[in-house]
Write a protein that holds these residues in place. Structure first.
Motif, PDB file in Angstrom:
ATOM      1  N   GLY A 123       0.796  -1.205   0.000  1.00 29.88           N
ATOM      2  CA  GLY A 123       0.000   0.000   0.000  1.00 29.88           C
ATOM      3  C   GLY A 123       0.834   1.263   0.000  1.00 29.88           C
ATOM      4  O   GLY A 123       0.390   2.314  -0.459  1.00 29.88           O
ATOM      5  N   PHE A 124       2.092   1.196   0.505  1.00 29.97           N
ATOM      6  CA  PHE A 124       2.950   2.386   0.572  1.00 29.97           C
ATOM      7  C   PHE A 124       3.639   2.663  -0.755  1.00 29.97           C
ATOM      8  O   PHE A 124       4.100   3.766  -1.025  1.00 29.97           O
ATOM      9  N   GLY A 125       3.793   1.600  -1.594  1.00 32.19           N
ATOM     10  CA  GLY A 125       4.532   1.761  -2.833  1.00 32.19           C
ATOM     11  C   GLY A 125       5.283   0.490  -3.173  1.00 32.19           C
ATOM     12  O   GLY A 125       4.821  -0.604  -2.869  1.00 32.19           O
ATOM     13  N   SER A 126       6.472   0.599  -3.806  1.00 31.06           N
ATOM     14  CA  SER A 126       7.232  -0.563  -4.250  1.00 31.06           C
ATOM     15  C   SER A 126       8.634  -0.550  -3.665  1.00 31.06           C
ATOM     16  O   SER A 126       9.146   0.490  -3.235  1.00 31.06           O
ATOM     17  N   VAL A 127       9.245  -1.755  -3.653  1.00 30.72           N
ATOM     18  CA  VAL A 127      10.632  -1.909  -3.207  1.00 30.72           C
ATOM     19  C   VAL A 127      11.431  -2.459  -4.380  1.00 30.72           C
ATOM     20  O   VAL A 127      11.027  -3.437  -5.017  1.00 30.72           O
ATOM     21  N   TYR A 128      12.589  -1.803  -4.655  1.00 31.17           N
ATOM     22  CA  TYR A 128      13.433  -2.199  -5.779  1.00 31.17           C
ATOM     23  C   TYR A 128      14.811  -2.599  -5.276  1.00 31.17           C
ATOM     24  O   TYR A 128      15.312  -2.051  -4.281  1.00 31.17           O
ATOM     25  N   LYS A 129      15.405  -3.530  -6.018  1.00 28.98           N
ATOM     26  CA  LYS A 129      16.797  -3.878  -5.777  1.00 28.98           C
ATOM     27  C   LYS A 129      17.669  -2.945  -6.611  1.00 28.98           C
ATOM     28  O   LYS A 129      17.379  -2.684  -7.784  1.00 28.98           O
ATOM     29  N   GLY A 130      18.743  -2.435  -5.976  1.00 26.82           N
ATOM     30  CA  GLY A 130      19.622  -1.526  -6.707  1.00 26.82           C
ATOM     31  C   GLY A 130      21.084  -1.838  -6.477  1.00 26.82           C
ATOM     32  O   GLY A 130      21.441  -2.491  -5.481  1.00 26.82           O
ATOM     33  N   LEU A 131      21.927  -1.399  -7.424  1.00 20.04           N
ATOM     34  CA  LEU A 131      23.373  -1.603  -7.336  1.00 20.04           C
ATOM     35  C   LEU A 131      24.042  -0.252  -7.481  1.00 20.04           C
ATOM     36  O   LEU A 131      23.994   0.386  -8.539  1.00 20.04           O
ATOM     37  N   LEU A 132      24.670   0.219  -6.388  1.00 24.05           N
ATOM     38  CA  LEU A 132      25.329   1.518  -6.400  1.00 24.05           C
ATOM     39  C   LEU A 132      26.634   1.451  -7.173  1.00 24.05           C
ATOM     40  O   LEU A 132      27.153   0.349  -7.457  1.00 24.05           O
ATOM     41  N   ALA A 133      27.155   2.611  -7.484  1.00 24.55           N
ATOM     42  CA  ALA A 133      28.396   2.683  -8.270  1.00 24.55           C
ATOM     43  C   ALA A 133      29.559   2.030  -7.558  1.00 24.55           C
ATOM     44  O   ALA A 133      30.493   1.525  -8.198  1.00 24.55           O
ATOM     45  N   ASN A 134      29.559   2.003  -6.225  1.00 26.16           N
ATOM     46  CA  ASN A 134      30.659   1.381  -5.475  1.00 26.16           C
ATOM     47  C   ASN A 134      30.483  -0.124  -5.320  1.00 26.16           C
ATOM     48  O   ASN A 134      31.214  -0.779  -4.567  1.00 26.16           O
ATOM     49  N   GLY A 135      29.427  -0.711  -5.988  1.00 25.80           N
ATOM     50  CA  GLY A 135      29.210  -2.153  -5.952  1.00 25.80           C
ATOM     51  C   GLY A 135      28.328  -2.632  -4.809  1.00 25.80           C
ATOM     52  O   GLY A 135      28.098  -3.839  -4.662  1.00 25.80           O
ATOM     53  N   LEU A 136      27.802  -1.718  -3.977  1.00 27.42           N
ATOM     54  CA  LEU A 136      26.969  -2.103  -2.841  1.00 27.42           C
ATOM     55  C   LEU A 136      25.537  -2.340  -3.302  1.00 27.42           C
ATOM     56  O   LEU A 136      24.933  -1.514  -3.990  1.00 27.42           O
ATOM     57  N   GLU A 137      24.973  -3.512  -2.951  1.00 26.15           N
ATOM     58  CA  GLU A 137      23.586  -3.822  -3.266  1.00 26.15           C
ATOM     59  C   GLU A 137      22.678  -3.204  -2.201  1.00 26.15           C
ATOM     60  O   GLU A 137      22.951  -3.320  -0.993  1.00 26.15           O
ATOM     61  N   VAL A 138      21.594  -2.588  -2.650  1.00 17.79           N
ATOM     62  CA  VAL A 138      20.679  -1.912  -1.729  1.00 17.79           C
ATOM     63  C   VAL A 138      19.246  -2.283  -2.076  1.00 17.79           C
ATOM     64  O   VAL A 138      18.947  -2.757  -3.185  1.00 17.79           O
ATOM     65  N   ALA A 139      18.337  -2.066  -1.090  1.00 22.13           N
ATOM     66  CA  ALA A 139      16.894  -2.204  -1.304  1.00 22.13           C
ATOM     67  C   ALA A 139      16.301  -0.816  -1.146  1.00 22.13           C
ATOM     68  O   ALA A 139      16.507  -0.152  -0.135  1.00 22.13           O
TER      69      ALA A 139
END
Length: 611
Positions: free
Chosen positions: A515-531
């Protein structure tokens, strides 16, 4: 009258008075009381042998409405005659006088006097030649026959009880003397003859006391080892090669108490209440359905939650033998082993299920295992080695440590009790063992969720309250979002950085939505995976709510919680950037680590409450 007749008349009158006085004295002397009986003395109708403390008396009596005469012992001070022992219970003296004395062989003998003397009862013991005996009635109610020379007791009534156990009296076996001391009821209130009911010890397996109707058990006490004290009553229990017995005592002079097997088939403990002048019932058995031996049949337990409940339940791995009778609340048929996927409890993978807080089943056919090696693991191993072993228990034996008790036949008469209870380990096959393990784990998870649910609800309330208070305080400072990165340790990310990390919020990178929205997987430029939690524009969350959420979550940093790395608030987008959990979803993480998370949340909530 002449002068010579006067003295003669006076002499005659004196003789009459003397004769009358002699008759009165003879009548008085014929009803005597004494403390002991010696070889030249007799107890006859009207005579009493009274204990030194005036507590008990021995003499002749007639019970109830009967006219038969018996030699017995009763409480001397109590108005209501309460007989505790009878010598000739099966041989009453009818229509004649009885008398008791010690014969030339040193034995107590009871005769009745008709046209000739007839022996009614005797102690029938051997006494050394040229030695004499005397009888004494003790304040305990015990009639003893003692050698005068050695003062050794050669016979005592406590070794031959009738229907009552008094304090100090042993019940059980004396293997050296070949004596079995047990109680048997009267036939009726008017007949002290041997009745149908008895309480005696069964020495087989682990010793137990049974109340019988003939040879049929009515109820039983928990097996040895027994408790040593119940309230004011103290008990001594002995189980060795020479003797197996129990002996109860009360403080001297504290009160009068007796255990009786009633002619109605009840076992009762009674105490004398001086204020009411009557005997008060301390307890009785049986009185509840679970008290009756084998009420629920074999391989089942009995638990009485209330008087209307059906308290029978099958042991793990068993099912009702007759389901129709079971549905009609008749559990006497008991249970049988389930017909499951495996054919034998000795198949590979079988094990034991613990049944807690029960009075152990009838131990008559149970076997003791070496007490020196009675660790729980050893007990289980010994039982598992023998396919006929259906259950085991680990027993604490005073003065000897632990012992293993193994059952090799039917498990009968198991009932729940938290006082005289043990844990019983019932043998089941691999299929049942696996099902019980799943059930146990499910029960634990439900219990944990039941504990955590209200706690987490309370925690969320505290967090919401904290957020509201901080929001109210922050409203005075304007609407511009300003977060101190030093206090929150959170980084402000640019929208372009987030778009590059998520491939412009590609559907392939979406992890989930709500209900709040969506969650995406991301990869930052320094190689760190984030949600990345991207709030929907329709979520109705304004700048102040988003600001407060960032501040609160930033403070809830803990090694068992998902870490907040930063946020983004640009061009109408509101996003939170978390560390990425590669293997588990958030709900899995919370429930698998539920206890650690709960502790962390409580700790963190205490840190964020306003001061």
């Amino acid at each position: 009258m002449s002068k010579s007749q006067g003295p003669v008349c006076l002499i005659m009158e004196a003789e009459k008075l003397f004769l009358l006085f002699s008759l009165i004295m003879l009548q008085f002397l014929s009803c005597t009381s004494q403390e002991s009986l010696k070889t030249n003395q007799t107890i006859k109708e009207g005579d009493l042998l009274i204990s030194k403390g005036n507590i008990f008396a021995l003499g002749f009596f007639s019970p109830g409405s009967s006219t038969n005469r018996y030699l017995g012992i009763w409480y001397h001070k109590i108005p209501e005659q309460t007989v505790v022992w009878v010598a000739n219970r099966n041989d009453p003296i009818i229509g004649s006088s009885g008398f008791l004395f010690i014969n030339q062989f040193g034995n107590l003998v009871l005769y009745r006097k008709d046209d000739q003397k007839l022996l009614v009862w005797s102690t029938n013991v051997s006494v050394e030649e040229n030695d004499t005996c005397e009888a004494q009635l003790l304040d305990s109610g015990n009639l003893i026959l003692v050698r005068k020379r050695s003062r050794k007791i050669v016979w005592q009534s406590f070794d031959y009880p009738t229907n009552i156990q008094l304090p100090g009296m042993k019940l059980g076996l004396d293997r050296k003397l070949g004596t079995d001391r047990f109680l048997t009821s009267w036939r009726s209130a008017d007949d002290p003859g041997i009745g149908d009911f008895s309480i005696r010890i069964n020495p087989n397996g682990s010793p137990q006391f049974f109340l019988y109707n003939g040879t049929k058990p009515i109820t039983r006490a928990p097996p040895w080892p027994w408790r040593s004290q119940m309230g004011t009553f103290k008990s001594v229990f002995v189980n060795d090669p020479d003797e197996i017995y129990c002996q109860s005592t009360v403080p001297d002079g504290y009160y009068l108490v007796r255990l009786i097997v009633d002619h109605s088939g009840l076992l009762k403990m009674l105490t004398w209440r001086e204020s009411d002048g009557r005997w008060k019932e301390y307890w009785k058995s049986p009185q509840l359905q679970c008290d009756y031996y084998g009420y629920c049949g074999a391989y089942s337990t009995c638990e009485l939650a209330n008087y209307n409940a059906f308290g029978c339940a099958c042991l793990p791995g068993f099912e009702p033998k007759n389901p129709m009778e079971w549905s009609l609340r008749d559990g006497s048929g008991g249970c049988v082993r389930k017909r499951l996927q495996t054919s034998s409890v000795c198949d590979h993978g079988e094990g034991f299920v613990k049944v807690e807080n029960v009075i152990l089943p009838d131990t008559s056919a149970a076997a003791w295992v070496d007490m020196s090696k009675s660790r729980a693991e050893y007990c289980e191993l010994e039982c598992k080695r023998n396919c006929s072993c259906s259950a085991y228990a680990v027993i604490v034996i005073p003065g000897k440590g632990d012992g293993c008790l193994n059952w090799h036949k039917e498990l009968v008469d198991i009932k729940y009790d938290r006082i005289e209870s043990h844990d019983l380990y019932v043998r089941v096959d691999a299929y049942e063992l696996a099902g019980n393990t799943r059930k146990l784990n499910g029960s634990r998870e439900k219990t944990m969720q039941a504990i955590l649910a209200p706690s987490i609800a309370l925690l969320l309330f505290l967090i919401s309250l904290t957020a509201y208070l901080r929001l109210k305080k922050g409203a005075k400072k304007g609407t511009e979002l300003q977060i101190n990165s030093n206090s929150t340790e959170s980084e402000c990310f640019k929208l372009s950085t987030i778009m590059a990390a998520t491939n412009n919020f590609s559907p392939a990178n979406e992890l989930g939505q709500g209900g709040f929205g969506s969650v995406y997987k991301g990869l930052l430029a320094n190689g760190l995976e984030v949600a990345i939690k991207r709030l929907s524009r329709s979520s109705r969350q304004g700048i102040e709510e988003f600001k407060n959420e960032v501040m609160v979550i930033a403070k809830l940093q803990h090694r068992n919680l998902v870490k907040l790395l930063g946020y983004c608030n640009q061009d109408g987008e509101q996003m939170l950037i978390y560390e990425y959990l590669p293997n588990k979803s958030l709900d899995s993480f919370l429930f698998r680590k539920s206890l650690q998370v709960f502790i962390a949340l409580i700790y963190s909530s205490c840190q964020i409450l306003p001061v």
